[in-house]
Write a protein that holds these residues in place. Sequence first.
Motif, PDB file in Angstrom:
ATOM      1  N   LEU A  70      -5.817   3.928  -4.504  1.00 37.38           N
ATOM      2  CA  LEU A  70      -4.860   2.826  -4.479  1.00 37.38           C
ATOM      3  C   LEU A  70      -5.183   1.881  -5.620  1.00 37.38           C
ATOM      4  O   LEU A  70      -6.340   1.539  -5.837  1.00 37.38           O
ATOM      5  N   ASN A 113      -0.322   0.987  -4.811  1.00 39.40           N
ATOM      6  CA  ASN A 113       0.388   2.214  -5.150  1.00 39.40           C
ATOM      7  C   ASN A 113      -0.635   3.296  -5.442  1.00 39.40           C
ATOM      8  O   ASN A 113      -1.760   2.995  -5.860  1.00 39.40           O
ATOM      9  N   LEU A 114      -0.247   4.559  -5.256  1.00 38.67           N
ATOM     10  CA  LEU A 114      -1.122   5.659  -5.633  1.00 38.67           C
ATOM     11  C   LEU A 114      -1.262   5.677  -7.147  1.00 38.67           C
ATOM     12  O   LEU A 114      -0.266   5.575  -7.868  1.00 38.67           O
ATOM     13  N   GLU A 133       4.130   6.599   1.749  1.00 37.30           N
ATOM     14  CA  GLU A 133       3.716   5.426   2.517  1.00 37.30           C
ATOM     15  C   GLU A 133       2.603   5.775   3.498  1.00 37.30           C
ATOM     16  O   GLU A 133       1.676   4.983   3.703  1.00 37.30           O
ATOM     17  N   ILE A 190      -0.611   6.055   1.508  1.00 33.31           N
ATOM     18  CA  ILE A 190      -1.001   4.701   1.089  1.00 33.31           C
ATOM     19  C   ILE A 190      -1.583   3.930   2.270  1.00 33.31           C
ATOM     20  O   ILE A 190      -2.621   3.272   2.142  1.00 33.31           O
ATOM     21  N   LYS A 195      -5.201   2.463   2.539  1.00 33.46           N
ATOM     22  CA  LYS A 195      -5.319   1.024   2.774  1.00 33.46           C
ATOM     23  C   LYS A 195      -6.210   0.772   3.996  1.00 33.46           C
ATOM     24  O   LYS A 195      -7.019  -0.155   4.002  1.00 33.46           O
TER      25      LYS A 195
END
Length: 188
Positions: free
Chosen positions: A79, A84-85, A123, A126, A130
Amino acid sequence: MNETQQHYIETILPYRLYAVGAFEMALHLVAEFPEGADIECTFDGKPKIQGRSTAITNPTIEMGIVHSRVLFEFLGLKLNSKMNLAPTTPRKTDISIESFGLEKVSAEEALAPCNGDKTKAGEAVINTLKAANKLVAHSTDIIKMDNDSIKGHLMTCKAIPVLFNLYFFKKLGLPMPNSEIEKNVHSS
């Protein structure tokens, strides 16, 4: 292939991929028993652990989140500060896909095998990454373990073996290690 590469292929990666299988199992159990349940674990038929299921599911989920992050970083993804990747920048001592003469996997390549909604899949990855930063590595209240996050983490669990098979093991001409926990352990 040098000794370190051999060790990664034979031991480290199968261990981490199996941990993702355990992560998936624990997520299924939490989805089935959101308030937890009474458990009894046996070793060779002898009861050794009794208590609540959270004693098994919580650390397994946290472990799975961390292993997921490590595996994505191995493939070359992390991240960025905008959540974002993005491509990793490995340190000199890091072992990564590039250590095996293979290219990093881009964010687009990571989502390419997805046969569903690529936005949702992105998502999900991510949110799992996260969670490694905000749920496991730090004490925050940003990440919750609700039905949506469970579904997202399950998507990530399904994606990781596919990505490793496609972009690592097949490219090296090697069989994909089995990362699934016995099906009867987490079937209802």
